[in-house]
Motif scaffolding. Structure first.
Motif, PDB file in Angstrom:
ATOM      1  N   THR A 147       0.833  -1.208   0.000  1.00  0.00           N
ATOM      2  CA  THR A 147       0.000   0.000   0.000  1.00  0.00           C
ATOM      3  C   THR A 147       0.863   1.253   0.000  1.00  0.00           C
ATOM      4  O   THR A 147       0.606   2.208  -0.744  1.00  0.00           O
ATOM      5  N   TRP A 148       1.906   1.256   0.835  1.00  0.00           N
ATOM      6  CA  TRP A 148       2.787   2.421   0.885  1.00  0.00           C
ATOM      7  C   TRP A 148       3.520   2.615  -0.440  1.00  0.00           C
ATOM      8  O   TRP A 148       3.701   3.740  -0.905  1.00  0.00           O
ATOM      9  N   GLU A 149       3.920   1.525  -1.069  1.00  0.00           N
ATOM     10  CA  GLU A 149       4.584   1.627  -2.368  1.00  0.00           C
ATOM     11  C   GLU A 149       3.656   2.272  -3.393  1.00  0.00           C
ATOM     12  O   GLU A 149       4.076   3.136  -4.174  1.00  0.00           O
ATOM     13  N   GLU A 150       2.392   1.872  -3.387  1.00  0.00           N
ATOM     14  CA  GLU A 150       1.420   2.459  -4.315  1.00  0.00           C
ATOM     15  C   GLU A 150       1.218   3.943  -4.035  1.00  0.00           C
ATOM     16  O   GLU A 150       1.167   4.762  -4.963  1.00  0.00           O
ATOM     17  N   ILE A 151       1.113   4.294  -2.762  1.00  0.00           N
ATOM     18  CA  ILE A 151       0.911   5.701  -2.399  1.00  0.00           C
ATOM     19  C   ILE A 151       2.112   6.542  -2.808  1.00  0.00           C
ATOM     20  O   ILE A 151       1.971   7.605  -3.430  1.00  0.00           O
ATOM     21  N   SER A 152       3.301   6.079  -2.474  1.00  0.00           N
ATOM     22  CA  SER A 152       4.510   6.865  -2.752  1.00  0.00           C
ATOM     23  C   SER A 152       4.828   6.930  -4.239  1.00  0.00           C
ATOM     24  O   SER A 152       5.539   7.830  -4.685  1.00  0.00           O
ATOM     25  N   ASN A 153       4.286   5.990  -5.018  1.00  0.00           N
ATOM     26  CA  ASN A 153       4.478   6.012  -6.474  1.00  0.00           C
ATOM     27  C   ASN A 153       3.351   6.736  -7.198  1.00  0.00           C
ATOM     28  O   ASN A 153       3.334   6.796  -8.430  1.00  0.00           O
ATOM     29  N   GLY A 154       2.397   7.263  -6.435  1.00  0.00           N
ATOM     30  CA  GLY A 154       1.266   7.959  -7.044  1.00  0.00           C
ATOM     31  C   GLY A 154       0.312   7.022  -7.750  1.00  0.00           C
ATOM     32  O   GLY A 154      -0.362   7.415  -8.706  1.00  0.00           O
ATOM     33  N   GLU A 155       0.205   5.777  -7.262  1.00  0.00           N
ATOM     34  CA  GLU A 155      -0.602   4.760  -7.939  1.00  0.00           C
ATOM     35  C   GLU A 155      -1.705   4.187  -7.055  1.00  0.00           C
ATOM     36  O   GLU A 155      -2.337   3.191  -7.407  1.00  0.00           O
ATOM     37  N   PHE A 156      -1.955   4.804  -5.914  1.00  0.00           N
ATOM     38  CA  PHE A 156      -2.954   4.259  -4.995  1.00  0.00           C
ATOM     39  C   PHE A 156      -4.356   4.422  -5.566  1.00  0.00           C
ATOM     40  O   PHE A 156      -4.709   5.468  -6.106  1.00  0.00           O
ATOM     41  N   LEU A 157      -5.162   3.369  -5.442  1.00  0.00           N
ATOM     42  CA  LEU A 157      -6.569   3.406  -5.824  1.00  0.00           C
ATOM     43  C   LEU A 157      -7.406   2.993  -4.622  1.00  0.00           C
ATOM     44  O   LEU A 157      -7.084   2.023  -3.938  1.00  0.00           O
TER      45      LEU A 157
END
Length: 268
Positions: free
Chosen positions: A253-263
């Protein structure tokens, strides 16, 4: 405000001034001393003071609601700093204490002016400030009426403002908005720690301990240190839950958030 940001303000103000030379702090104070002389004159609150001066200049050149909003926020931050500094009395240099008090009074006067200038604003940030700082219910109603407009839905700062309102009356709506804030997070940026703290608090209150633990771990991975993970960890351990799987989910989840990819998981 960091100096690299101040440098960017220099470039912006240069464009606003219509000249090729970069506008510096010293030049603003030399050309328009009124923007500087009524602030504190010692080294306290140096960055906040500089931000106010640049923002005053920008508002002077282009008195838009956006520039007034930036100036209002800068004055509020400066006032918080200089008010504390004003309580530190110099035994030998009384004039330093006096100039800090003057800076504090200038902040109050200028913030009042901006509120008066923008009483009929349609700017969502100013509307939030009118409500949260001045208890203006009409401003709140205006903001709520525009919450589904794209320019509001795509602004993470305004979304976080809305979350602070809904947190008092609607937990599920608040979660949706906080997820939206995370969706808007750009690659390389770190969300406001309050986003994670609020999610953890709501999920814990709802007894959704796996959710609470996951976002507490996400907060830790983001560098936040203001969340106590032990209570929810004890709840899960006592019921035999696998924390390792949740740690893996938190890392993803943190990887998605920090990469601007969170859904938002609400959309699935």
């Amino acid at each position: 405000m960091r100096w690299w940001l101040i440098s960017s303000l220099c470039i912006t103000t240069a464009l606003l001034s219509g000249c090729d030379d970069t506008i510096t702090l010293s030049k603003i104070c030399s050309d328009t001393p009124g923007f500087c002389e009524d602030l504190n004159k010692d080294s306290h609150c140096k960055e906040e003071r500089a931000s106010v001066i640049f923002s005053r200049y920008r508002e002077y050149k282009a008195p838009t609601d956006e520039n007034k909003y930036t100036l209002l926020k800068d004055f509020e931050q400066y006032n918080e700093c200089v008010s504390l500094a004003a309580q530190i009395e110099h035994i030998k240099l009384k004039e330093k204490t006096t100039s800090r008090v003057e800076g504090h009074l200038t902040s109050l006067k200028e913030m009042t002016r901006i509120y008066q200038d923008t009483i009929n604003t349609e700017h969502p940030g100013l509307l939030y400030y009118h409500w949260s700082r001045r208890n203006n219910r009409m401003a709140l109603n205006k903001l709520l009426n525009m919450q589904d407009q794209e320019h509001v839905k795509s602004n993470s700062e305004i979304q976080l403002f809305l979350a602070t309102f809904y947190a008092k009356i609607d937990d599920d709506k608040t979660i949706d908005i906080l997820y939206r804030v995370l969706e808007l997070n750009k690659a390389g940026e770190t969300p406001d720690p309050e986003v994670f703290a609020s999610l953890v608090s709501i999920f814990y209150k709802q007894q959704k301990y796996k959710h609470a633990y996951t976002f507490a771990r996400v907060a830790q991975l983001s560098g936040s240190e203001n969340i106590d993970i032990l209570p929810v960890e004890h709840k899960l351990s006592a019921s035999g839950k696998d924390l390792g799987a949740l740690d893996t989910l938190a890392a993803k989840t943190w990887e998605e958030i920090s990469n601007g990819e969170f859904l938002s998981p609400r959309n699935f």
